[in-house]
Design an enzyme around this catalytic site. Structure first.
Site, mmCIF file in Angstrom:
data_model
loop_
_atom_site.group_PDB
_atom_site.id
_atom_site.type_symbol
_atom_site.label_atom_id
_atom_site.label_comp_id
_atom_site.label_asym_id
_atom_site.label_seq_id
_atom_site.Cartn_x
_atom_site.Cartn_y
_atom_site.Cartn_z
ATOM 1 N N TYR A 52 14.430 17.478 -62.266
ATOM 2 C CA TYR A 52 13.750 18.652 -62.827
ATOM 3 C C TYR A 52 12.863 18.232 -63.987
ATOM 4 O O TYR A 52 13.290 17.468 -64.853
ATOM 5 C CB TYR A 52 14.769 19.704 -63.303
ATOM 6 C CG TYR A 52 14.660 20.947 -62.454
ATOM 7 C CD1 TYR A 52 13.518 21.744 -62.522
ATOM 8 C CD2 TYR A 52 15.651 21.277 -61.536
ATOM 9 C CE1 TYR A 52 13.381 22.845 -61.703
ATOM 10 C CE2 TYR A 52 15.513 22.377 -60.713
ATOM 11 C CZ TYR A 52 14.374 23.162 -60.799
ATOM 12 O OH TYR A 52 14.228 24.245 -59.987
ATOM 13 N N GLU A 54 10.333 20.606 -65.614
ATOM 14 C CA GLU A 54 9.462 21.719 -66.052
ATOM 15 C C GLU A 54 8.700 21.331 -67.304
ATOM 16 O O GLU A 54 9.270 20.739 -68.223
ATOM 17 C CB GLU A 54 10.313 22.968 -66.322
ATOM 18 C CG GLU A 54 10.642 23.723 -65.065
ATOM 19 C CD GLU A 54 11.410 25.008 -65.330
ATOM 20 O OE1 GLU A 54 11.693 25.317 -66.500
ATOM 21 O OE2 GLU A 54 11.727 25.695 -64.351
ATOM 22 N N ASP A 198 -13.500 25.133 -53.609
ATOM 23 C CA ASP A 198 -12.273 24.816 -52.878
ATOM 24 C C ASP A 198 -12.663 23.834 -51.773
ATOM 25 O O ASP A 198 -13.109 24.229 -50.692
ATOM 26 C CB ASP A 198 -11.668 26.105 -52.309
ATOM 27 C CG ASP A 198 -10.420 25.851 -51.475
ATOM 28 O OD1 ASP A 198 -10.155 24.687 -51.147
ATOM 29 O OD2 ASP A 198 -9.726 26.831 -51.148
ATOM 30 N N THR A 224 -6.542 20.626 -51.458
ATOM 31 C CA THR A 224 -5.263 20.200 -50.915
ATOM 32 C C THR A 224 -5.347 18.683 -50.777
ATOM 33 O O THR A 224 -6.435 18.105 -50.772
ATOM 34 C CB THR A 224 -4.991 20.861 -49.542
ATOM 35 O OG1 THR A 224 -6.110 20.645 -48.693
ATOM 36 C CG2 THR A 224 -4.743 22.346 -49.686
ATOM 37 N N LYS A 227 -5.333 16.891 -46.173
ATOM 38 C CA LYS A 227 -6.308 17.000 -45.083
ATOM 39 C C LYS A 227 -7.139 15.714 -45.055
ATOM 40 O O LYS A 227 -6.581 14.661 -44.777
ATOM 41 C CB LYS A 227 -7.145 18.267 -45.268
ATOM 42 C CG LYS A 227 -6.262 19.531 -45.235
ATOM 43 C CD LYS A 227 -7.059 20.795 -45.286
ATOM 44 C CE LYS A 227 -6.166 21.997 -45.128
ATOM 45 N NZ LYS A 227 -5.843 22.672 -46.382
ATOM 46 N N ARG A 233 1.577 16.605 -48.330
ATOM 47 C CA ARG A 233 1.266 18.039 -48.197
ATOM 48 C C ARG A 233 1.331 18.687 -49.574
ATOM 49 O O ARG A 233 2.423 18.925 -50.106
ATOM 50 C CB ARG A 233 2.286 18.680 -47.262
ATOM 51 C CG ARG A 233 2.181 20.170 -47.090
ATOM 52 C CD ARG A 233 2.802 20.564 -45.800
ATOM 53 N NE ARG A 233 2.050 19.958 -44.719
ATOM 54 C CZ ARG A 233 0.952 20.494 -44.161
ATOM 55 N NH1 ARG A 233 0.507 21.667 -44.566
ATOM 56 N NH2 ARG A 233 0.302 19.869 -43.201
HETATM 57 C C1 LIG Z 1 -10.066 25.951 -47.926
HETATM 58 C C2 LIG Z 1 -8.576 26.063 -48.052
HETATM 59 N N1 LIG Z 1 -8.043 26.503 -49.209
HETATM 60 C C3 LIG Z 1 -6.732 26.636 -49.371
HETATM 61 C C4 LIG Z 1 -5.847 26.301 -48.360
HETATM 62 C C5 LIG Z 1 -4.394 26.552 -48.557
HETATM 63 O O1 LIG Z 1 -3.635 25.423 -48.571
HETATM 64 P P1 LIG Z 1 -2.062 25.479 -48.263
HETATM 65 O O2 LIG Z 1 -1.907 25.629 -46.793
HETATM 66 O O3 LIG Z 1 -1.593 24.172 -48.810
HETATM 67 O O4 LIG Z 1 -1.510 26.651 -49.017
HETATM 68 C C6 LIG Z 1 -6.346 25.814 -47.147
HETATM 69 C C7 LIG Z 1 -5.421 25.456 -46.059
HETATM 70 O O5 LIG Z 1 -5.739 25.416 -44.906
HETATM 71 C C8 LIG Z 1 -7.757 25.708 -46.983
HETATM 72 O O6 LIG Z 1 -8.287 25.279 -45.833
#
Ligand SMILES: Cc1ncc(COP(=O)(O)O)c(C=O)c1O
Length: 431
Positions: A52, A54, A198, A224, A227, A233
């Site tokens: 842990y 935090e 994003d 993320t 990918k 993950r």
């Molecule tokens: C553009 C985008 N943002 C956010 C996410 C969310 O990620 P997670 O599945 O890890 O919550 C994804 C997942 O496919 C995504 O493609």
């Protein structure tokens, strides 16, 4: 590997084995998936999972974090270096939670935000009505042009001028073209909005210079890590330090925070508890992998392979949304084939070719049985496949979609999948 699990819980072991074999013996073409290195997988299975922690390095609410602090600091250092970022928070558990934290840091419930419509390739967390984002904030979505099936920046600007959003979200989950972050920043500046990039899907392409980079244009970048980045993950948030839209400058005395501090507080304690340090360590491992020259070549090959696959599918007369791809993914419009995306994706999966059914822009069908198939090249490229294999796979996919029930065709496809997966092995060290 996995000897202990095999001895102590054979039931789980058998399922882990079967799933690993499915990945080995199948062509994984879901563009949000990849095959992380064995080092990344090993790191996720370490005793770090027990701890842990935090808080943040040097400021924990638990004792015994001397090594954990070093690990998290290393992950932060590598993330900042890799992305040329002023600030990195490596604690988010997943992309959705990371977006939640970013919104929580910079918006108030009811604030206006712009994001790409889910049906046109945006993510659920970019304002879909069934998601917390769409329920909490006033999302005004932008879409793609009906003719070009590409984002129309004039339309984005017109919506921004009309709606005066506090934030504009860029990035997508099913958009085969590039994002012009510089143009989005100009629009954000005109209306006084934060710019969030994003880049979850195409992050590796940005790092390799085969897609425009989000910095210096974006205030905040979320990605993320599983990918195109090919890590565990999870997710991270990168940001500028200065909050260029804050009405009051940061001041520790009055506890007014800068942008980086706002993000950190929104992750912990705002939206998460104890961080997953075994995953943070695995992120550090994948960041180091992404700094190597081979990673740049890998990303370039993802795009080359996507071009080869798209050209083959089109030569077979298959319609691709927007007429092709600039990145790692493409969307097949199944309407002219007189099948649904779900029927097509399921037929391919039955033969060991994994894609996913997906809406296409202006789809007349519902998301659970839409008209499109989304597919891409990150995992196949990880296995070492190149343009020649993409041509074989493109012709094979076309055959399946055009002959959905022909058993001779199906037997031929199984043979192609067997031959390709044997020639490009994956995880032979695992089982
Ligand atoms: C553009 C985008 N943002 C956010 C996410 C969310 O990620 P997670 O599945 O890890 O919550 C994804 C997942 O496919 C995504 O493609």
């Amino acid at each position: 590997m996995y000897e202990h699990l095999q001895q102590t819980d054979n039931e789980v072991y058998e399922l882990v084995k079967k799933e690993t074999e499915r990945q080995q013996h199948g062509l994984v073409m879901i563009p949000s998936e990849n095959a992380a290195s064995v080092s990344v997988l090993e790191t996720m299975g370490t005793a770090l999972s027990n701890k842990y922690a935090e808080g943040y390095p040097g400021k924990r609410y638990y004792t015994g974090n001397e090594y954990i602090d070093q690990i998290e600091n290393l992950a932060i250092y590598r993330a900042k270096k890799l992305f040329n970022a002023e600030h990195a928070n490596v604690q988010p558990n997943a992309g959705s939670g990371a977006n939640l934290a970013i919104y929580f840091a910079l918006l108030k419930p009811g604030d206006t935000v712009m994001g790409l419509n889910l049906a046109h390739g945006g993510h659920l967390t970019h304002g879909n009505p069934v998601n917390f984002s769409g329920m909490t904030y006033r999302f005004q979505s932008y879409g793609v042009n009906k003719e070009t099936e590409r984002i129309d920046l004039d339309e984005v600007r017109a919506i921004a001028l009309r709606e005066k959003p506090k934030m504009i979200v860029t990035g997508a989950t099913a958009y085969p073209r590039q994002f012009d972050f510089s143009a989005f920043r100009k629009i954000s500046d005109e209306v006084g909005a934060y710019l969030l990039a994003d880049v979850s899907h195409f992050v590796g392409l940005c790092l390799a210079g085969v897609h425009p980079a989000p910095f210096p244009h974006a205030d905040v970048v979320m990605t993320t890590t599983h990918k195109t980045l090919r890590g565990p993950r999870s997710a991270i948030i990168l940001s500028k330090t200065t909050d260029r839209l804050a009405s009051t400058p940061a001041d520790p005395a009055t506890k007014v925070k800068n942008l980086a501090q706002k993000i950190d507080s929104a992750v912990f304690p705002g939206t998460q508890g104890g961080p997953m340090e075994h995953i943070i360590a695995a992120k550090a491992v994948c960041f180091a992998e992404a700094m190597k020259p081979e990673f740049k070549t890998y990303q370039e090959n993802i795009v080359k392979n996507a071009h080869a696959l798209a050209e083959t599918l089109q030569a077979e007369g298959i319609r691709l949304v927007s007429g092709g791809t600039d990145n790692h993914l493409m969307l097949i419009d199944c309407t002219p084939l007189q099948i649904t995306g779900k029927q097509g994706a399921n037929a391919l999966a039955d033969l060991g070719i994994y894609t996913n059914f997906n809406t296409i822009p202006y789809d007349t069908r519902k998301p659970f049985d839409p008209s499109g198939i989304r597919l891409g090249t990150p995992t196949l490229t990880t296995r070492g496949m190149g343009a020649g294999e993409m041509q074989t796979i493109g012709h094979t996919i076309a055959k399946v979609l055009k002959n959905m029930t022909n058993e001779t065709v199906r037997e031929g496809v199984r043979k192609v999948v067997r031959e390709l997966t044997a020639r490009f092995p994956l995880y032979s060290e695992l089982l």
